[in-house]
Design an enzyme around this catalytic site. Structure first.
Site, PDB file in Angstrom:
ATOM      1  CG  HIS A 105      -0.551   0.621   2.657  1.00  0.00           C
ATOM      2  ND1 HIS A 105      -0.155  -0.292   3.190  1.00  0.00           N
ATOM      3  CD2 HIS A 105      -0.757   1.260   3.331  1.00  0.00           C
ATOM      4  CE1 HIS A 105       0.643   0.091   4.603  1.00  0.00           C
ATOM      5  NE2 HIS A 105       0.610   1.870   4.344  1.00  0.00           N
ATOM      6  CG  ASP A 113      -0.196  -4.259   2.871  1.00  0.00           C
ATOM      7  OD1 ASP A 113       0.288  -3.508   2.095  1.00  0.00           O
ATOM      8  OD2 ASP A 113       0.189  -3.278   3.374  1.00  0.00           O
ATOM      9  N   GLY A 138       3.763   6.609   8.053  1.00  0.00           N
ATOM     10  CA  GLY A 138       4.792   6.648   7.640  1.00  0.00           C
ATOM     11  C   GLY A 138       5.536   5.864   7.538  1.00  0.00           C
ATOM     12  CB  SER A 196       3.306   1.967   6.099  1.00  0.00           C
ATOM     13  OG  SER A 196       1.926   2.019   6.681  1.00  0.00           O
ATOM     14  CB  ILE A 211     -12.807 -23.756   6.467  1.00  0.00           C
ATOM     15  CG1 ILE A 211     -12.043 -22.443   6.031  1.00  0.00           C
ATOM     16  CG2 ILE A 211     -12.103 -25.112   5.818  1.00  0.00           C
ATOM     17  CD1 ILE A 211     -11.071 -22.921   7.329  1.00  0.00           C
TER      18      ILE A 211
END
Length: 514
Positions: A142, A172, A246, A248, A307
């Site tokens: 992202h 991600d 920031g 991330s 499931i």
């Protein structure tokens, strides 16, 4: 509500407040009340941390980078001419007209008199870290999004143009490649074993919060195995080390300077750190990163089952010794590996390739991390006995939509009975039409649900179809009552129903027999 923020793109000073959910507001109020109530009690001694983390920070900081990602898009409404609200019936008309005419006034743009369009640039800032001195960098997916210009900024300020090696939205993660500077080599950091981390272990986070590169924060592992409902493979490390927008894509280090997590999200009412941050564990990230590096994509294993969780009532109904555990198979893809291997609806998967399946959420992660084409043993509980099924895994495709097992049964007799707070009827053409029940769905139709019954609490609704009772197929209301009587005679306290929707989606529901 408290929201899980994944926004690296906020520049300095633009963290946006996010509303607090009622449930978590209540929890906050409870905690505040507890603080007031205990104010007079002796203050406990705080855990003593390391004397200094400076040496550790010096050891790893050069491997942590800032990521600047820019996306250039054509600005809407940039041409001369009448401006119409987006989405109005006239928008496409004016768009077509000005495409042909180049806009009012003739313009000085490209061919055919087309007026030049304005360009809008969107920038985001995030963090990353170098895993190979040859120029491989890891960050969050992202952080880069659909950027067409990505720069990796080293700790000394050197800017390097990056290309995308591969990215994966489910975990991600993204892998970038840069060309190392000629004047000095890149510093890389190794991965550690996240499975060895325990709540209370010290960690440090280094990253680029709000554009303030090279920021070091410290804390502990607060919890492991967190599911924040951000994707199918959630298994986050929770930490109270300060993580902000920031951060991330930046690394979470153990005290040996090894990356044991990749900082990805925060839970916050304000957009800033409140001590609840989440990192992708290194043991989850490493197989994904290896595949992105080698193939440019992730090739996940595929079992081909749908499931659901096993709760207390379901465990009792299945006679599952040891209490709730495993993943209950509620559907089997007709073309999937599980079907070929003989795994059936109603089986409880207890082990996959030697790894215990403690809850249903464990299975997707274990299967996805297993190589495509590998033959594995799957241990299932079937009617009170453990059975081992060898399965050769297929490959999960993003476009795959699992198909449920064919539940065809012989045509039932038409009758009406009452059991478990349900009015039951044999399948008829009229009922199929009334409830829009697909022809492939066979069983006993629920025509009424007692609003004061457990069945109502479990959200069984008129128009749904009971396919199995106690893992045996039923075709008539008499089959249902007969099976319930048999289970009562066996001393069972609950019964497991396989319930199908009108469209054929199935789920298991456990009801008490008292």
């Amino acid at each position: 509500m408290h929201s899980v923020a994944r926004a690296p793109e906020a520049p300095f000073g633009r963290a946006k407040a996010q509303p607090l959910s009622r449930a978590r507001s209540l929890m906050a109020a409870i905690l505040v009340g507890a603080s007031v109530a205990t104010a007079a009690l002796p203050v406990p001694a705080f855990a003593k941390g390391p004397a200094s983390l400076a040496d550790l920070a010096d050891q790893v900081t050069d491997a942590v980078v800032n990521i600047s990602a820019s996306t250039t898009v054509e600005a809407r409404g940039s041409r001369a001419g009448p401006q119409v609200p987006p989405g109005t019936p006239f928008e496409d008309l004016f768009e077509e007209f000005f495409n042909r005419r180049g806009g009012r006034g003739g313009g000085g743009g490209g061919g055919d008199g087309e007026a030049p369009r304005a360009q809008r640039k969107s920038n985001s800032l995030g963090s990353g870290f170098i895993i190979d001195a040859a120029g491989l960098v890891v960050t969050n997916n992202h952080v880069i999004g659909d950027a067409n210009d990505i720069q990796v900024i080293l700790h000394d300020g050197t800017k390097l143009k990056a290309e995308i090696v591969g990215k994966d939205s489910k975990i991600d993660l993204a892998v970038l490649r840069v060309k190392p500077p000629a004047d000095h080599p890149l510093k890389a950091v190794p991965f550690g074993n996240s499975d060895k981390m325990r709540p209370g272990d010290w960690v440090i986070a280094i990253g680029n919060p709000f554009g303030l590169g090279g920021s070091v924060s410290a804390g502990i592992v607060s919890a492991r195995g967190r599911n924040i409902e951000s994707g199918p493979y959630d298994n986050y490390i929770q930490t109270d080390a300060a993580i902000n927008k920031g951060n991330s894509g930046g690394p979470l280090f153990n005290m040996d300077g090894e990356v044991i997590g990749i900082n990805t999200a925060i839970l916050s009412p304000t957009g800033g750190s409140v001590g609840i941050g989440f990192a992708v564990p290194s043991d989850t990230a490493k197989p994904v990163i290896d595949q992105l590096r080698d193939f440019g994509e992730v090739r996940r294993g595929w079992l081909g089952v749908r499931i659901q969780n096993v709760d207390d009532a379901t465990a009792e109904a299945l006679n599952l010794k040891g209490g709730p555990r495993g993943a209950l198979v509620a559907g089997v893809d007709e073309k999937g590996p599980a079907k070929t291997a003989g795994i059936e609806v109603g089986d409880v998967i207890l082990k996959f390739n030697g790894a215990p399946v403690k809850a249903s959420g464990d299975l997707p992660r274990i299967v996805a991390s297993t190589p495509v084409g590998q033959k594995v043993d799957v241990v299932v509980m079937r009617k009170g006995e453990e059975v081992t099924k060898p399965v050769t895994l297929g490959r999960l495709e993003d476009s795959d939509k699992p198909q449920l097992a064919n539940l065809r049964q012989p045509e039932p007799e038409s009758a009406t009975r009452q059991a478990l707070g349900l009015n039951l009827s044999g399948m008829t053409d009229d009922l199929r039409k009334k409830y829009s029940i697909k022809d492939t769905v066979k069983g006993v139709v629920v025509t009424r649900v007692d609003p004061n019954s457990t069945a109502a609490d479990k959200r069984i609704q008129p128009g749904e179809v009971i396919v199995e009772v106690g893992q045996e197929a039923v075709n008539t209301p008499a089959d249902v009552t007969k099976r319930i009587d048999a289970l009562k005679k066996d001393g069972r306290k609950s019964v497991l129903l396989l319930v199908a929707s009108a469209t054929g989606d199935v789920r298991f529901v456990a009801l008490g027999l008292d």
